[in-house]
Each structure stands twice: as structure tokens, then as C-alpha cells.
Write a protein that holds these residues in place. Sequence first.
Motif, PDB file in Angstrom:
ATOM      1  N   ALA A   1      35.166  29.190  43.976  1.00 57.12           N
ATOM      2  CA  ALA A   1      36.581  29.192  43.587  1.00 57.12           C
ATOM      3  C   ALA A   1      37.466  29.544  44.775  1.00 57.12           C
ATOM      4  N   ILE A   2      37.040  30.509  45.585  1.00 60.90           N
ATOM      5  CA  ILE A   2      37.799  30.891  46.780  1.00 60.90           C
ATOM      6  C   ILE A   2      37.937  29.703  47.717  1.00 60.90           C
ATOM      7  N   LYS A   3      36.852  28.994  47.904  1.00 58.39           N
ATOM      8  CA  LYS A   3      36.868  27.828  48.796  1.00 58.39           C
ATOM      9  C   LYS A   3      37.747  26.716  48.218  1.00 58.39           C
ATOM     10  N   LYS A   4      37.593  26.439  46.920  1.00 60.56           N
ATOM     11  CA  LYS A   4      38.359  25.371  46.281  1.00 60.56           C
ATOM     12  C   LYS A   4      39.860  25.651  46.325  1.00 60.56           C
ATOM     13  N   LEU A   5      40.234  26.896  46.040  1.00 61.28           N
ATOM     14  CA  LEU A   5      41.650  27.263  45.993  1.00 61.28           C
ATOM     15  C   LEU A   5      42.208  27.669  47.349  1.00 61.28           C
ATOM     16  N   LYS A   6      41.334  27.739  48.361  1.00 61.28           N
ATOM     17  CA  LYS A   6      41.727  28.161  49.719  1.00 61.28           C
ATOM     18  C   LYS A   6      42.394  29.538  49.678  1.00 61.28           C
ATOM     19  N   TYR A   7      41.773  30.429  48.906  1.00 63.14           N
ATOM     20  CA  TYR A   7      42.298  31.782  48.741  1.00 63.14           C
ATOM     21  C   TYR A   7      42.081  32.603  49.993  1.00 63.14           C
ATOM     22  N   GLU A   8      43.117  33.347  50.381  1.00 63.66           N
ATOM     23  CA  GLU A   8      43.023  34.299  51.480  1.00 63.66           C
ATOM     24  C   GLU A   8      43.578  35.621  50.984  1.00 63.66           C
ATOM     25  N   PRO A   9      42.823  36.701  51.119  1.00 68.31           N
ATOM     26  CA  PRO A   9      43.322  38.000  50.660  1.00 68.31           C
ATOM     27  C   PRO A   9      44.625  38.370  51.363  1.00 68.31           C
ATOM     28  N   ASN A  10      45.506  39.001  50.630  1.00 76.10           N
ATOM     29  CA  ASN A  10      46.764  39.475  51.193  1.00 76.10           C
ATOM     30  C   ASN A  10      46.479  40.778  51.934  1.00 76.10           C
ATOM     31  N   MET A  11      46.421  40.707  53.245  1.00 79.13           N
ATOM     32  CA  MET A  11      46.043  41.872  54.044  1.00 79.13           C
ATOM     33  C   MET A  11      47.091  42.983  53.961  1.00 79.13           C
ATOM     34  N   LEU A  12      48.357  42.616  53.842  1.00 75.49           N
ATOM     35  CA  LEU A  12      49.388  43.640  53.725  1.00 75.49           C
ATOM     36  C   LEU A  12      49.200  44.420  52.433  1.00 75.49           C
TER      37      LEU A  12
END
Length: 100
Positions: free
Chosen positions: A39-50
Motif C-alpha cells: 500500500a505504501i508503494k502503491k500510494l507513494k506514501y512518505e512519512p511526514n517527518m515534521l
Amino acid sequence: MATIRDVAREAGVSPATVSRVINKYPLVSQEAKDSVEAAIKKLKYEPNMLGRNLRQSKSGMILALMPSISNPFYSEIVRGIEDVVRQKGYSVLFVERISI
């Protein structure tokens, strides 16, 4: 931009499970890990580091006050600071000190 909730919905798990996978907690089933990672790969999710840093009470940043950023002498120092800081997983903010 995808959120952790979007990833959870796509993977069919809770946002807490997504968080556990992202933070590499050991007690997550392989099936859940695979589903969340897909799902992370499909949605191109990146955690919000801030957001992550705020929750952990860390900024991950180092502030460096320099007398002059444009002076070639200080540019070598800046480069050295950047190299070390990146290796340690931090970011650096350089600010030119203004004389009053």
C-alpha cells in the motif's frame, strides 16, 4: 499526498499497524507487513517527518550561526558540518549572523 490512514485503508489494517510496520516493530505478522508495504508503494506514501519529530519532541535539525556564509573560509566549514550532520541523520540550518 497519502496519509497513514489512506495506507491503512488500502492495506486493510489499522493506522496503528501501519505505524508499527513503518517503525519496524517486531510483533507484526508478515502478511500485515507485506500488505502495508504494498500500500505504501502503491500510494507513494512518505512519512511526514515534521509531524514525526514533533510527536517525538525532536526536530532533527541543528542550527549553525556563521559570521559569513559567502566567505570561502566558512564555506569549507559549512561543507564539513553538512557531511557529519547528514551521516548522523540530522538536517542543518545555516544562518548568517548579523552584526548590530
